[in-house]
Design an enzyme around this catalytic site. Structure first.
Site, PDB file in Angstrom:
ATOM      1  N   GLY A   1       0.813  -1.221   0.000  1.00 45.91           N
ATOM      2  CA  GLY A   1       0.000   0.000   0.000  1.00 45.91           C
ATOM      3  C   GLY A   1       0.840   1.262   0.000  1.00 45.91           C
ATOM      4  O   GLY A   1       2.025   1.230  -0.323  1.00 45.91           O
TER       5      GLY A   1
ATOM      6  N   HIS B   1       4.173   1.630  -8.086  1.00 49.82           N
ATOM      7  CA  HIS B   1       3.167   0.566  -7.983  1.00 49.82           C
ATOM      8  C   HIS B   1       2.212   0.606  -9.186  1.00 49.82           C
ATOM      9  O   HIS B   1       1.846  -0.434  -9.737  1.00 49.82           O
ATOM     10  CB  HIS B   1       2.319   0.753  -6.717  1.00 49.82           C
ATOM     11  CG  HIS B   1       3.086   0.685  -5.426  1.00 49.82           C
ATOM     12  ND1 HIS B   1       3.267   1.788  -4.621  1.00 49.82           N
ATOM     13  CD2 HIS B   1       3.675  -0.351  -4.787  1.00 49.82           C
ATOM     14  CE1 HIS B   1       3.945   1.431  -3.540  1.00 49.82           C
ATOM     15  NE2 HIS B   1       4.210   0.136  -3.614  1.00 49.82           N
TER      16      HIS B   1
HETATM   17  P1  AMP Z   1       6.015  -2.305  -1.642  1.00 52.08           P
HETATM   18  O1  AMP Z   1       4.622  -1.776  -1.503  1.00 52.08           O
HETATM   19  O2  AMP Z   1       7.074  -1.301  -1.337  1.00 52.08           O
HETATM   20  O3  AMP Z   1       6.194  -3.630  -0.970  1.00 52.08           O
HETATM   21  O4  AMP Z   1       6.200  -2.592  -3.186  1.00 52.08           O
HETATM   22  C1  AMP Z   1       5.297  -3.390  -3.898  1.00 52.08           C
HETATM   23  C2  AMP Z   1       5.865  -3.682  -5.260  1.00 52.08           C
HETATM   24  O5  AMP Z   1       6.084  -2.455  -5.960  1.00 52.08           O
HETATM   25  C3  AMP Z   1       7.220  -4.405  -5.191  1.00 52.08           C
HETATM   26  O6  AMP Z   1       7.279  -5.370  -6.221  1.00 52.08           O
HETATM   27  C4  AMP Z   1       8.183  -3.283  -5.420  1.00 52.08           C
HETATM   28  O7  AMP Z   1       9.416  -3.707  -5.972  1.00 52.08           O
HETATM   29  C5  AMP Z   1       7.414  -2.429  -6.411  1.00 52.08           C
HETATM   30  N1  AMP Z   1       7.931  -1.057  -6.398  1.00 52.08           N
HETATM   31  C6  AMP Z   1       8.087  -0.245  -5.325  1.00 52.08           C
HETATM   32  N2  AMP Z   1       8.649   0.919  -5.695  1.00 52.08           N
HETATM   33  C7  AMP Z   1       8.860   0.836  -7.036  1.00 52.08           C
HETATM   34  C8  AMP Z   1       9.426   1.717  -8.016  1.00 52.08           C
HETATM   35  N3  AMP Z   1       9.904   2.908  -7.693  1.00 52.08           N
HETATM   36  N4  AMP Z   1       9.485   1.288  -9.297  1.00 52.08           N
HETATM   37  C9  AMP Z   1       9.025   0.055  -9.645  1.00 52.08           C
HETATM   38  N5  AMP Z   1       8.474  -0.811  -8.768  1.00 52.08           N
HETATM   39  C10 AMP Z   1       8.401  -0.432  -7.492  1.00 52.08           C
END
Ligand code: AMP
Length: 288
Positions: free
Chosen positions: A31, A37
């Site tokens: 989230g 995301h």
């Molecule tokens: P998180 O909510 O931080 O656990 O991230 C969820 C998904 O979004 C994970 O697969 C992350 O690697 C991806 N994600 C987070 N930040 C980025 C970003 N800046 N660029 C690409 N994917 C991202």
């Protein structure tokens, strides 16, 4: 967009989405959604008939002194963003749904040796066991055809690929793990839910991280010795206001084994550093 908070509702909704031979893409998140995301959601929409996004701040991947309680939560805002991106289903289980009886009574853990051990695995003990276990649960619950993860969390992506391969998660559906390049702010800082913790001064200084990484990569690709180059990168970060550097490592892209020099195989520069109490990670490709 439907929202499911219980496994019964989830299974029912997934059954309906799957009718015929529709494919499902899963985007697991914690989230506090941002453009990174949403890029995963768009990628999943292009590749699959329906997109399921999950939002779950997974307690078992946070260490005792980490930011579990402070982690940003904004379910309504996130749901609106997912809806406007054309997401079909939001899977938002509570902790008691994922860990009945509490995480402390959950007795199963998936541990991926090798790729999970260095880098963030060394500075965050148990983190990748928590990630692998919860992602495995999400795969079992949603049974997607494809799952989308950001290269922003490069080691996490490697851990999940290894788990999917070793545990035959490619059956009975062909589960493909898709990596999506990091989405960045205009000044190069990788987007992250944790960036909102940064004070304006630290936010400015944080842009030193991608800039210094690019400079280090140019030098390494130019033939300079990685070791002093990475030491200079650490010094530059500390000089710019970072309080510590957990690691700044040149590694093989596939095994994540540290490299003393370029080997001809694909390589990656991976860095984790702290600024104003916030831990930032980033990684970039290095031409072999
Ligand atoms: P998180 O909510 O931080 O656990 O991230 C969820 C998904 O979004 C994970 O697969 C992350 O690697 C991806 N994600 C987070 N930040 C980025 C970003 N800046 N660029 C690409 N994917 C991202």
């Amino acid at each position: 967009m439907q929202t499911a908070h219980s496994l019964d509702v989830l299974r029912n909704s997934i059954g309906k989405l799957r009718s015929g031979s529709n494919t499902i893409g899963l985007v697991p998140t914690m989230g506090a959604l941002h453009e990174g995301h949403l890029t995963l959601i768009r990628r999943a929409r292009e590749a699959c008939d329906h997109v399921v996004a999950s939002i779950f701040v997974n307690p078992t991947q946070f260490g005792p002194n980490e930011d579990l309680d402070a982690y940003p939560r904004q379910m309504e805002e996130d749901a609106a963003m997912l809806q406007s991106e054309g997401c079909a289903l939001l899977w938002a289980p509570g902790v008691e749904v994922m860990y009945p009886g509490g995480p402390e009574n959950f007795v199963t853990s998936i541990s991926v040796r090798g790729v999970s051990e260095g880098l963030c695995g060394a500075s965050r003990p148990g983190h990748f066991d928590g990630v692998a276990t919860v992602v495995n649960k999400l795969f079992n619950q949603v049974q997607p055809d494809m799952a989308f993860f950001g290269e922003k969390d490069f080691q996490q992506l490697a851990v999940i690929r290894a788990m999917a391969r070793d545990l035959d998660l490619t059956l009975p559906h062909v589960l493909s793990i898709i990596g999506v390049p990091t989405v960045r702010e205009p000044d190069g800082l990788a987007m992250s839910s944790r960036n909102r913790y940064l004070s304006p001064t630290d936010r400015d200084a944080a842009a030193t991280l991608p800039r210094a990484m690019k400079e280090a990569i140019a030098r390494i690709e130019d033939g300079q010795d990685p070791s002093p180059t990475l030491a200079a990168l650490e010094d530059e970060l500390l000089g710019a206001g970072f309080s510590s550097v957990d690691y700044a490592v040149l590694a093989d892209s596939a095994s994540l084994a540290p490299l003393n020099r370029l080997s001809g195989n694909a390589a990656r520069l991976l860095v984790a550093a702290r600024i104003g109490g916030t831990r930032l990670i980033d990684n970039m490709a290095v031409a072999g």
